[in-house]
Design an enzyme around this catalytic site. Sequence first.
Site, PDB file in Angstrom:
ATOM      1  N   CYS A   1      -2.470   9.861   3.639  1.00 33.83           N
ATOM      2  CA  CYS A   1      -2.457   9.353   2.009  1.00 33.83           C
ATOM      3  C   CYS A   1      -3.441   9.060   0.856  1.00 33.83           C
ATOM      4  O   CYS A   1      -3.533   9.063  -0.848  1.00 33.83           O
ATOM      5  CB  CYS A   1      -2.048   7.042   1.636  1.00 33.83           C
ATOM      6  SG  CYS A   1      -3.251   6.170   2.337  1.00 33.83           S
TER       7      CYS A   1
ATOM      8  N   GLU B   1       0.818  -1.424   0.222  1.00 36.73           N
ATOM      9  CA  GLU B   1      -0.354  -0.034   0.385  1.00 36.73           C
ATOM     10  C   GLU B   1       1.155   0.759  -0.270  1.00 36.73           C
ATOM     11  O   GLU B   1       1.413   1.664   1.208  1.00 36.73           O
ATOM     12  CB  GLU B   1      -0.798  -0.211   0.723  1.00 36.73           C
ATOM     13  CG  GLU B   1      -1.555  -1.209   1.579  1.00 36.73           C
ATOM     14  CD  GLU B   1      -2.525  -1.565   0.476  1.00 36.73           C
ATOM     15  OE1 GLU B   1      -3.367  -0.376  -0.435  1.00 36.73           O
ATOM     16  OE2 GLU B   1      -3.082  -2.167  -0.205  1.00 36.73           O
TER      17      GLU B   1
ATOM     18  N   GLU C   1       4.352  12.688  -5.072  1.00 38.45           N
ATOM     19  CA  GLU C   1       4.039  12.842  -4.016  1.00 38.45           C
ATOM     20  C   GLU C   1       4.869  13.885  -2.159  1.00 38.45           C
ATOM     21  O   GLU C   1       5.834  14.138  -2.444  1.00 38.45           O
ATOM     22  CB  GLU C   1       4.166  11.945  -3.019  1.00 38.45           C
ATOM     23  CG  GLU C   1       3.176  11.538  -1.404  1.00 38.45           C
ATOM     24  CD  GLU C   1       2.543  10.440  -1.227  1.00 38.45           C
ATOM     25  OE1 GLU C   1       4.111   9.937  -0.795  1.00 38.45           O
ATOM     26  OE2 GLU C   1       1.203   9.669  -0.843  1.00 38.45           O
TER      27      GLU C   1
HETATM   28  P1  NAD Z   1       8.144   4.848   4.005  1.00 33.97           P
HETATM   29  O1  NAD Z   1       8.769   4.419   3.344  1.00 33.97           O
HETATM   30  O2  NAD Z   1       9.309   5.801   4.561  1.00 33.97           O
HETATM   31  O3  NAD Z   1       8.251   4.115   5.613  1.00 33.97           O
HETATM   32  C1  NAD Z   1       7.458   3.301   5.673  1.00 33.97           C
HETATM   33  C2  NAD Z   1       8.093   1.634   6.997  1.00 33.97           C
HETATM   34  O4  NAD Z   1       8.704   1.082   6.006  1.00 33.97           O
HETATM   35  C3  NAD Z   1       8.498   2.023   8.568  1.00 33.97           C
HETATM   36  O5  NAD Z   1       8.092   1.483   9.291  1.00 33.97           O
HETATM   37  C4  NAD Z   1      10.029   2.012   8.010  1.00 33.97           C
HETATM   38  O6  NAD Z   1      11.112   1.785   8.737  1.00 33.97           O
HETATM   39  C5  NAD Z   1       9.744   1.141   6.706  1.00 33.97           C
HETATM   40  N1  NAD Z   1      11.245   1.124   5.310  1.00 33.97           N
HETATM   41  C6  NAD Z   1      11.424   1.580   5.097  1.00 33.97           C
HETATM   42  N2  NAD Z   1      11.986   1.036   4.059  1.00 33.97           N
HETATM   43  C7  NAD Z   1      12.893   0.032   4.239  1.00 33.97           C
HETATM   44  C8  NAD Z   1      12.964  -1.426   3.842  1.00 33.97           C
HETATM   45  N3  NAD Z   1      13.438  -0.680   2.777  1.00 33.97           N
HETATM   46  N4  NAD Z   1      12.840  -2.479   4.040  1.00 33.97           N
HETATM   47  C9  NAD Z   1      11.791  -2.682   5.236  1.00 33.97           C
HETATM   48  N5  NAD Z   1      11.295  -1.657   5.171  1.00 33.97           N
HETATM   49  C10 NAD Z   1      11.894  -0.378   4.965  1.00 33.97           C
HETATM   50  O7  NAD Z   1       7.197   5.582   4.317  1.00 33.97           O
HETATM   51  P2  NAD Z   1       6.937   6.774   5.913  1.00 33.97           P
HETATM   52  O8  NAD Z   1       7.311   7.988   5.456  1.00 33.97           O
HETATM   53  O9  NAD Z   1       6.698   5.986   6.823  1.00 33.97           O
HETATM   54  O10 NAD Z   1       5.322   6.809   4.927  1.00 33.97           O
HETATM   55  C11 NAD Z   1       4.605   7.913   4.276  1.00 33.97           C
HETATM   56  C12 NAD Z   1       4.452   6.662   2.722  1.00 33.97           C
HETATM   57  O11 NAD Z   1       3.865   5.809   3.566  1.00 33.97           O
HETATM   58  C13 NAD Z   1       3.985   7.620   2.032  1.00 33.97           C
HETATM   59  O12 NAD Z   1       4.591   8.159   0.625  1.00 33.97           O
HETATM   60  C14 NAD Z   1       2.283   7.173   2.410  1.00 33.97           C
HETATM   61  O13 NAD Z   1       1.564   7.592   0.984  1.00 33.97           O
HETATM   62  C15 NAD Z   1       2.237   6.035   2.388  1.00 33.97           C
HETATM   63  N6  NAD Z   1       1.344   5.725   3.011  1.00 33.97           N
HETATM   64  C16 NAD Z   1       0.095   4.581   2.240  1.00 33.97           C
HETATM   65  C17 NAD Z   1      -0.604   4.239   2.365  1.00 33.97           C
HETATM   66  C18 NAD Z   1      -1.743   3.883   1.893  1.00 33.97           C
HETATM   67  O14 NAD Z   1      -2.967   2.552   2.503  1.00 33.97           O
HETATM   68  N7  NAD Z   1      -1.957   3.001   0.790  1.00 33.97           N
HETATM   69  C19 NAD Z   1      -1.664   4.918   4.254  1.00 33.97           C
HETATM   70  C20 NAD Z   1      -0.358   5.005   4.666  1.00 33.97           C
HETATM   71  C21 NAD Z   1       0.673   6.295   3.967  1.00 33.97           C
END
Ligand code: NAD
Length: 485
Positions: free
Chosen positions: A287, A253, A389
């Site tokens: 999001c 997601e 975004e």
């Molecule tokens: P992020 O991708 O930086 O981190 C999300 C999670 O993934 C964190 O727990 C982080 O530690 C982990 N992570 C980061 N890199 C990783 C990797 N290489 N392998 C495994 N885990 C990893 O995102 P963020 O900044 O925490 O959140 C914001 C983003 O989330 C925005 O792009 C937003 O649109 C998206 N989002 C999507 C939805 C949806 O339902 N589609 C909902 C909420 C947020």
Amino acid sequence: MNLNAPAQIANYIGGALVAPVGGRYIPNINPATGETYSQTPDSDAQDVDAAVAAAKAAFPAWSVTPAEERFRLLNRIAELIDANLDALALAETNDNGKPLWLSKKVDIPRASSNFRFFATGIMHFSTDSHNMEDKAINYTLRQPVGIVGCISPWNLPLYLFTWKIAPALAAGNCVVAKPSEVTPMTAYLLSIICQEAGLPAGVLNILHGTGPGCGSAMVAHPAIKAISFTGSTRAGRDIAATAAPMFKKISLELGGKNPNIIFADCDWDKMMRTTIQSSFSNQGQICLCGSRILVEESIYEKFKEEFIARVKKLTVGDPLDENSKQGAVVSNMHFDKVRSCIDLALQEGGKILTGGNVVKLSGRCENGLFIEPTVIEGLGANCRTNMEEIFGPVVTLQSFKTEDEALQLANTSDYGLSATIWTQDISRANRVAAKVGSGIIWVNCWLLRDLRTPFGGFKNSGVGREGGWEALRFFTEPKNVCIEL
Ligand code: NAD
């Protein structure tokens, strides 16, 4: 049960609260005050190994625990979340910067709903049978996948963490889960709630740490058979690159750049009220926020004037003050990112209609990370501001003349998570809904959620769907049994 935020957070492995093997911690900062108020484990592959070992030990018993008992335990967790609403909401707000009233009204109640929804869901989950007349009968078993990984972001911390964990546990899997390192506190408090609820040791293991340090070790671990991830498209791509050659199930997601399409025949007041919310709720860090507002040309000037007047009234303030409509953005890194996006919009020729500045508060929040809600116009559909975004309190306005043009603008995006359509013409609503390339369409509303519906995006917004049976199907393996008669 003590649900006060501790000075040092622990991992939850095999039912116990434990320190990270490497002994390293990351500061946990309250973005509204700038204060470091706790330390988060900086877990690594060794902690992932320990969590997987605990999950493996718990799996044989949990996977055959009757659905009624899983229901009872998950429902108990939901009850304990409800009973501790105030403590959890305060922890969420201190970690994330969102207004306390929002944590109380949305984030924490939704976390208990997630557990309750999938606790009851598993009691009703059924499988198919295919009858080959007098030749044979097939029936399909749905068995838990095994040990699964759940990784969630910082914007709706407990809300999205539990949205994954609850169906995974309900379906009989053992879980290794990691919240965002930016907002770990409510996930830590959930560990204590799970202990209190009597969840058997090792069924749920919660690790804290960064994406590169801990998340990627979870994704690469051969014993973790499925990854449910919510976060950025960038991280989603990395996860897919690791998980795909290992043939893991993945549900991703990811990001969004959602169009909010406003036709001249809309219900004006409802549209205006909701558009304020869909633009700026949670400082625009949802999001599903409608960050590209597309307005029919005949009402563009009227819309602009009233929208700006209303945006100017959104009070940016201390998240603990119930009059604050907007709180802090989540972290220093994100604050810098949002500001650089505003600078980029100006460089691209955009005009700031309102906002664009940092807000300096006094007293408790003098070192907080606050940004004015910002509205920008004058940019084309293909510029970076309208394509990438931002995930902050920033929206753009564009106008369109015809339905076709509205669709063309809406679909000029690499993302396809959600869209909102405002019109009183039901035929047009259906036509446009069918043609917008997004997984979730709201007509004359926004963020109205029925947890049974499929949730997820097209294009760079992800792969797979959460919600309802989709989630229970993701967290189970279908096995067909054919019996010749
Ligand atoms: P992020 O991708 O930086 O981190 C999300 C999670 O993934 C964190 O727990 C982080 O530690 C982990 N992570 C980061 N890199 C990783 C990797 N290489 N392998 C495994 N885990 C990893 O995102 P963020 O900044 O925490 O959140 C914001 C983003 O989330 C925005 O792009 C937003 O649109 C998206 N989002 C999507 C939805 C949806 O339902 N589609 C909902 C909420 C947020």
